[in-house]
Design an enzyme around this catalytic site. Structure first.
Site, PDB file in Angstrom:
ATOM      1  N   ASP A 184     -31.054 111.378  28.021  1.00 59.89           N
ATOM      2  CA  ASP A 184     -29.938 111.226  28.954  1.00 59.89           C
ATOM      3  C   ASP A 184     -29.113 112.501  28.824  1.00 59.89           C
ATOM      4  OD1 ASP A 184     -27.638 110.697  30.355  1.00 59.89           O
ATOM      5  OD2 ASP A 184     -27.289 108.723  29.495  1.00 59.89           O
ATOM      6  N   HIS A 185     -29.156 113.357  29.831  1.00 59.94           N
ATOM      7  CA  HIS A 185     -28.544 114.677  29.702  1.00 59.94           C
ATOM      8  C   HIS A 185     -27.049 114.604  29.411  1.00 59.94           C
ATOM      9  CE1 HIS A 185     -27.424 113.962  33.940  1.00 59.94           C
ATOM     10  NE2 HIS A 185     -26.475 114.845  33.732  1.00 59.94           N
ATOM     11  N   HIS A 247     -24.962 106.688  31.702  1.00 62.76           N
ATOM     12  CA  HIS A 247     -23.915 107.653  31.359  1.00 62.76           C
ATOM     13  C   HIS A 247     -22.626 107.002  30.875  1.00 62.76           C
ATOM     14  CE1 HIS A 247     -26.700 110.363  32.991  1.00 62.76           C
ATOM     15  NE2 HIS A 247     -26.250 110.453  34.224  1.00 62.76           N
TER      16      HIS A 247
END
Length: 504
Positions: A184-185, A247
């Protein structure tokens, strides 16, 4: 940034001709090369369906680096040295000869090095192609060494709880959990990581990081862009799946988790899972009290007219897909009992900004005269994630003059000003961690499932009852009125993001 890995490594990127490789992965690797963080013996093999010469592949990647690297255009000597590490392998993954050819390529490289390398297989492909790629790896024995072989999986990790479990059964049926890196960037962003440093490296904050001193928490991830060319994908996702499930819930975990005993990967991830499991389930009949959805209509963003979501390419004319979500979540544990966490995210909003606002309770007693505190505001701590990374603390001070008048002032810390250097991109941090075998910033299966468990009741209700009033907010606004009512029921209001306030 982490120390330079020493062990030889082969990075195999499936889906190497796609946008992710072009825009993110190769620019990140090139920057790591410039900073001398890559192992001396590193080979990058791009795997794609189309036939292409390695020279043509490298030229395409160079164009991507010139456009998207934080360093700007490539320097000829540095690019030449980096490009020598890259090759291309074309073929259909479903064909046995493709897998055999890839295996031979790996063995050829390792034969030249004289030792077995770490092998990183990056699935930069749609989830529908995961099974095909992973079965090839398993059948050919390319990823069977738990100590050296790693599998990187891009989100989305399923589209609901059941599909996430199906994906996990597929992956863990062939590979050990320790080999799987769900990326998950957002977790690679400098300020997101700095939440841990802020909380656990400073004795100033941790003693007051609880329900006794904190009134509520607001997490905002706002985008000015619309879905644009991603309408087909977004129609099957929506803001709740696309942004909240991964996120925003990950940011919430970093804010709410208990202090870890160490920075070991599983210790940190255990604490995050504890938070997700402590989030109070939302009964279906109560969803409308805890969740708001919205969809943008036409409006003005950055001085230009933009179309409504339903007018975007690939979007159904009567779509009920949400482009905005606001949630109220409660965490049932000793630290956070009774403290609401408000989350909001949306597209085509007023300002592009991602930040966390910690709002503290009022001082227990005000000895000042009423006139002195007319402009009083509660203390707050704002953690900016993007675009201007930093930390802002709002406190009360006496205003200049002969009278006792209090007013709020901000104490601000900006990464760019403090360190005089550009921070690494998220994918730089995450790719280096994969190469090193550090899973701290990556999602574990139980973490993914727990996150889906939080939003599943909302998904079920929204899918059963389509929205009746879409579109319900104009592009360029801060979202639908229902989101303001959600937080107003608790006598709170959404804070104007700190970035927007400074730009006035």
């Amino acid at each position: 940034m982490s120390a330079t890995p020493k062990e030889p490594t082969i990075l195999v990127i499936f889906g190497a001709t796609g946008d992710l490789t072009w825009r993110k992965l190769i620019p990140a690797l090139y920057n790591l090369h410039l900073d001398r963080y890559l192992p001396e013996r590193l080979a990058v093999i791009g795997v794609g369906r189309r036939e292409m010469e390695s020279d043509s592949f490298r030229q395409r990647l160079k164009n991507g680096v010139d456009r998207f690297s934080r360093r700007g255009t490539t320097e000829p000597g540095a690019w030449s040295a980096f490009a020598q590490r890259i090759s291309y392998f074309g073929g259909d993954l479903s064909a046995p000869q493709t897998g055999e050819g890839l295996k031979a390529r790996l063995q050829e490289i390792e034969g030249g090095w004289g030792e077995r390398s770490n092998r990183v297989f990056y699935l930069a492909i749609p989830p529908t192609a995961f099974e095909e790629a992973t079965r090839q790896l398993e059948q050919l024995g390319l990823c069977k060494d738990c100590g050296h072989d790693r599998l990187v999986v891009e989100k989305p990790f399923g589209r609901d709880l059941e599909s996430a479990r199906t994906l996990d059964r597929l992956l863990t049926g062939m590979f050990a959990e320790s080999q799987i890196y769900r990326i998950d960037h957002y977790l690679g962003k400098e300020t997101v990581q700095n939440i841990l440093a802020l909380r656990f490296a400073n004795s100033l904050f941790e003693p007051i990081w609880n329900r006794r001193y904190i009134d509520h928490v607001q997490i905002t991830v706002a985008e000015t862009v619309g879905v644009e060319s991603r309408g087909g994908y977004y129609e099957g996702a929506g803001a709740l799946r696309d942004m909240v499930q991964n996120h925003l819930l990950q940011i919430l975990c970093l804010i709410a988790m208990e202090p870890p005993v160490s920075f070991a990967a599983d210790e940190v991830r255990n604490k995050k899972v504890d938070v997700l499991r402590a989030i109070r389930p939302i009964p279906p009949e109560e969803v409308h009290h805890f969740a708001v959805r919205g969809q943008y209509g036409a409006g003005i963003v950055d001085g230009r007219a933009v179309p409504a979501y339903r007018e975007e390419p690939g979007v159904a004319p009567a779509s009920s897909t949400e482009t905005y979500v606001a949630l109220k979540l409660l965490i049932d544990n000793w630290r956070w009992q009774g403290v609401p966490f408000y989350l909001r995210t949306g597209k085509r909003l007023h300002t592009k900004v991602s930040e966390v606002a910690i709002i503290f309770r009022p001082a227990p007693h005000q000895p000042f005269p009423a006139a002195a505190v007319e402009s009083w505001q509660p203390n707050r701590l704002v953690l900016r994630i993007q675009p201007e990374e930093g930390i802002v603390s709002r406190i009360q001070v006496k205003q200049p003059g002969t009278r006792m008048l209090l007013g709020p002032v901000d104490m601000a810390f900006h990464y760019r000003e403090a360190f005089k250097a550009s921070a690494p991109e998220a994918y730089e941090t995450l790719l280096l961690d994969v190469i090193r075998g550090d899973a701290t910033l990556f999602m574990r299966a139980d973490q993914v499932e727990s996150a889906w468990g939080v939003i599943s009741p909302i998904l079920d209700v929204w899918e059963a009852v389509p929205a009746a009033a879409f579109p319900d907010y104009s592009a360029g606004s801060w979202g639908p009125e229902a989101a303001d009512l959600l937080i107003a029921r608790d006598r709170h209001n959404w804070l104007q993001p700190a970035l927007a306030e400074e730009s006035k």
